[in-house]
Scaffold this motif. Sequence first.
Motif, short mmCIF file in Angstrom:
data_model
loop_
_atom_site.label_atom_id
_atom_site.label_comp_id
_atom_site.label_asym_id
_atom_site.label_seq_id
_atom_site.Cartn_x
_atom_site.Cartn_y
_atom_site.Cartn_z
N PRO A 53 -4.09 4.56 -25.72
CA PRO A 53 -2.73 4.08 -26.01
C PRO A 53 -2.50 2.68 -25.43
CG PRO A 53 -2.66 5.55 -24.14
CD PRO A 53 -4.06 5.59 -24.65
N PRO A 54 -1.54 1.93 -25.98
CA PRO A 54 -1.24 0.62 -25.40
C PRO A 54 -0.71 0.79 -23.99
CG PRO A 54 0.42 1.25 -27.02
CD PRO A 54 -0.67 2.26 -27.12
N MET A 55 -1.25 0.02 -23.06
CA MET A 55 -0.89 0.17 -21.66
C MET A 55 -0.69 -1.18 -21.00
SD MET A 55 -3.47 3.20 -20.41
CE MET A 55 -2.80 3.16 -18.75
N VAL A 56 0.15 -1.20 -19.96
CA VAL A 56 0.35 -2.37 -19.12
C VAL A 56 0.12 -1.96 -17.68
CG1 VAL A 56 1.98 -3.46 -20.70
CG2 VAL A 56 2.84 -1.96 -18.87
N SER A 57 -0.11 -2.96 -16.82
CA SER A 57 -0.24 -2.69 -15.39
C SER A 57 0.63 -3.66 -14.61
CB SER A 57 -1.69 -2.82 -14.94
OG SER A 57 -2.15 -4.16 -15.01
N LEU A 58 1.18 -3.16 -13.52
CA LEU A 58 2.00 -3.94 -12.60
C LEU A 58 1.43 -3.77 -11.20
CD1 LEU A 58 5.51 -2.49 -13.61
CD2 LEU A 58 4.41 -4.51 -14.60
N ALA A 59 1.24 -4.87 -10.49
CA ALA A 59 0.86 -4.80 -9.08
C ALA A 59 2.12 -5.04 -8.25
CB ALA A 59 -0.21 -5.85 -8.76
N LEU A 60 2.48 -4.02 -7.46
CA LEU A 60 3.75 -4.04 -6.73
C LEU A 60 3.51 -4.04 -5.23
CD1 LEU A 60 5.65 -1.39 -8.90
CD2 LEU A 60 5.77 -3.89 -9.08
N GLN A 61 4.19 -4.96 -4.55
CA GLN A 61 4.09 -5.06 -3.10
C GLN A 61 5.38 -4.54 -2.46
OE1 GLN A 61 3.54 -8.19 -5.00
NE2 GLN A 61 1.49 -7.35 -5.29
N PRO A 62 5.36 -4.23 -1.16
CA PRO A 62 6.57 -3.74 -0.50
C PRO A 62 7.59 -4.85 -0.28
CG PRO A 62 4.80 -3.94 1.08
CD PRO A 62 4.19 -4.20 -0.27
N ARG A 63 8.77 -4.46 0.17
CA ARG A 63 9.83 -5.39 0.52
C ARG A 63 9.46 -6.18 1.77
NH1 ARG A 63 15.29 -3.98 -0.80
NH2 ARG A 63 15.80 -4.43 1.38
N SER A 64 10.27 -7.18 2.09
CA SER A 64 10.01 -7.99 3.28
C SER A 64 10.11 -7.19 4.57
CB SER A 64 10.99 -9.17 3.33
OG SER A 64 12.33 -8.70 3.35
N ASP A 65 10.86 -6.06 4.55
CA ASP A 65 10.97 -5.23 5.74
C ASP A 65 9.88 -4.16 5.81
OD1 ASP A 65 11.76 -3.47 3.76
OD2 ASP A 65 13.82 -3.24 4.48
N GLY A 66 8.93 -4.21 4.86
CA GLY A 66 7.84 -3.25 4.86
C GLY A 66 8.11 -1.99 4.09
N GLU A 67 9.36 -1.76 3.67
CA GLU A 67 9.70 -0.56 2.89
C GLU A 67 9.25 -0.74 1.45
OE1 GLU A 67 11.07 2.26 4.13
OE2 GLU A 67 10.85 1.29 6.10
N LEU A 68 9.03 0.38 0.78
CA LEU A 68 8.65 0.33 -0.63
C LEU A 68 9.77 -0.28 -1.46
CD1 LEU A 68 7.03 3.86 -0.99
CD2 LEU A 68 5.83 1.67 -0.84
N MET A 69 9.42 -1.14 -2.40
CA MET A 69 10.45 -1.78 -3.22
C MET A 69 11.07 -0.76 -4.18
SD MET A 69 8.13 -4.14 -5.79
CE MET A 69 9.58 -4.92 -6.49
N ASP A 70 12.32 -1.01 -4.53
CA ASP A 70 13.06 -0.08 -5.39
C ASP A 70 12.36 0.15 -6.72
OD1 ASP A 70 15.00 0.16 -3.45
OD2 ASP A 70 16.33 -1.33 -4.34
N THR A 71 11.77 -0.92 -7.28
CA THR A 71 11.09 -0.78 -8.56
C THR A 71 9.98 0.26 -8.47
OG1 THR A 71 11.59 -3.04 -9.25
CG2 THR A 71 9.69 -1.99 -10.29
N PHE A 72 9.18 0.18 -7.43
CA PHE A 72 8.09 1.15 -7.28
C PHE A 72 8.63 2.56 -7.07
CE2 PHE A 72 5.29 3.65 -4.53
CZ PHE A 72 4.20 3.79 -5.39
N VAL A 73 9.61 2.70 -6.20
CA VAL A 73 10.18 4.03 -5.93
C VAL A 73 10.74 4.64 -7.21
CG1 VAL A 73 12.00 5.27 -4.69
CG2 VAL A 73 10.63 3.54 -3.51
N ASN A 74 11.46 3.83 -7.98
CA ASN A 74 12.05 4.34 -9.22
C ASN A 74 10.99 4.77 -10.22
OD1 ASN A 74 14.52 3.76 -8.08
ND2 ASN A 74 14.92 1.95 -9.35
N ILE A 75 9.95 3.97 -10.37
CA ILE A 75 8.87 4.34 -11.30
C ILE A 75 8.17 5.60 -10.82
CG2 ILE A 75 6.65 3.62 -12.24
CD1 ILE A 75 7.67 0.72 -12.16
N ARG A 76 7.88 5.66 -9.53
CA ARG A 76 7.21 6.84 -8.98
C ARG A 76 8.04 8.10 -9.16
NH1 ARG A 76 7.40 7.02 -2.70
NH2 ARG A 76 9.51 7.64 -3.34
N ASP A 77 9.34 7.99 -8.93
CA ASP A 77 10.19 9.18 -8.93
C ASP A 77 10.65 9.61 -10.32
OD1 ASP A 77 9.90 9.09 -6.21
OD2 ASP A 77 11.96 8.44 -5.77
N THR A 78 10.76 8.65 -11.25
CA THR A 78 11.25 8.99 -12.59
C THR A 78 10.16 8.95 -13.66
OG1 THR A 78 11.84 6.73 -13.26
CG2 THR A 78 13.48 7.98 -11.97
N GLY A 79 9.07 8.22 -13.39
CA GLY A 79 7.99 8.12 -14.36
C GLY A 79 8.29 7.22 -15.54
#
Length: 236
Positions: A53-79
Motif C-alpha cells: 500500500p502507499p505509505m509515508v514515514s515521519l521521523a519524530l523527536q521529543p519536545r525541548s523538555d524531553g517529553e514525547l511530542m503531542d503528534t507522536f502521542v496522538n498517532i501512537r494512541d489513536t493510530g
Amino acid sequence: MIIDGSALDATAAFKLLIGSILPRPIAWVSTISVDGVANLAPVSFFTGAGRKPPMVSLALQPRSDGELMDTFVNIRDTGEFVVNVATLPQAHQLHRSAAEFPPGVDEFDAVGLEKAPCEVVKPPRIVGAPISLECRLERVLPISELADHIVFGVVERFHIRDDLYLERGRIDTGALAPIGRLAAEYTLVENVFVTPLDEDVLDRRAGRRMQRLDGLPTGFSPMGSATYVPSRPVAD
C-alpha cells in the motif's frame, strides 16, 4: 572539513543533518488526541516509504523538555494522522504551528486555520492545503535512546485539489507552490528543469546565492532571533 559522526552530540548532529539534507519536504501533520483536541506540527524528516500500500514515514523527536511530542502521542494512541502539503500562502501558519503549545490547546484555532473533515480518519485536514493524505498507523520504530521514533503510515485517502489532478493520475506540481525546509529557514520551490542544461545557464548560476524573498540581508540566519521557532527543539 571531515567530521566524525560518532563524536557528535544530538544537537550538533541535528544541525549538520538539517543543513545537509536539502531541501526537505514538510509534512504538515494534523492529529487529534484521545480527548478530541486537534494538534498540528511541521515535520521535515519526512518521505514516501512504500507503494502498495502507499505509505509515508515521519521521523519524530521529543519536545525541548524531553517529553514525547503531542503528534507522536496522538498517532501512537489513536493510530491516525493526516499529512497536509504546505504551500506559500500558509507558510506563516505552518511556522507558528511549530511552537510548543500547552496541552489542551487546539492548534488550528491557535494559528488561525480552518478544519475540513476526513473520510476515514478522525483528525481534520487543513482547509487551503492543496493535497492531504489520510493515514493509518502501520508501525512505530524506536531509533535511539533519545526517544526518537520513525512512524510509518498507510495512506488510505488522497485529497487532491481538482485543478491539480491531471490525466493518467499525475499531479500538476508546477501549480503547487510548495515550500521546503533549509536548516532553520524555508524555500519556495519555483524552478523546474530537465537535464542537460545549457552551459550558459550553468555559468550564469555558478556561485550565485539563493534569492531571499523576505528582503533580509544576505547571510541572515533566524537562529537566535526573537521570532525564531525551530521545527524541532534543539539548542542554538
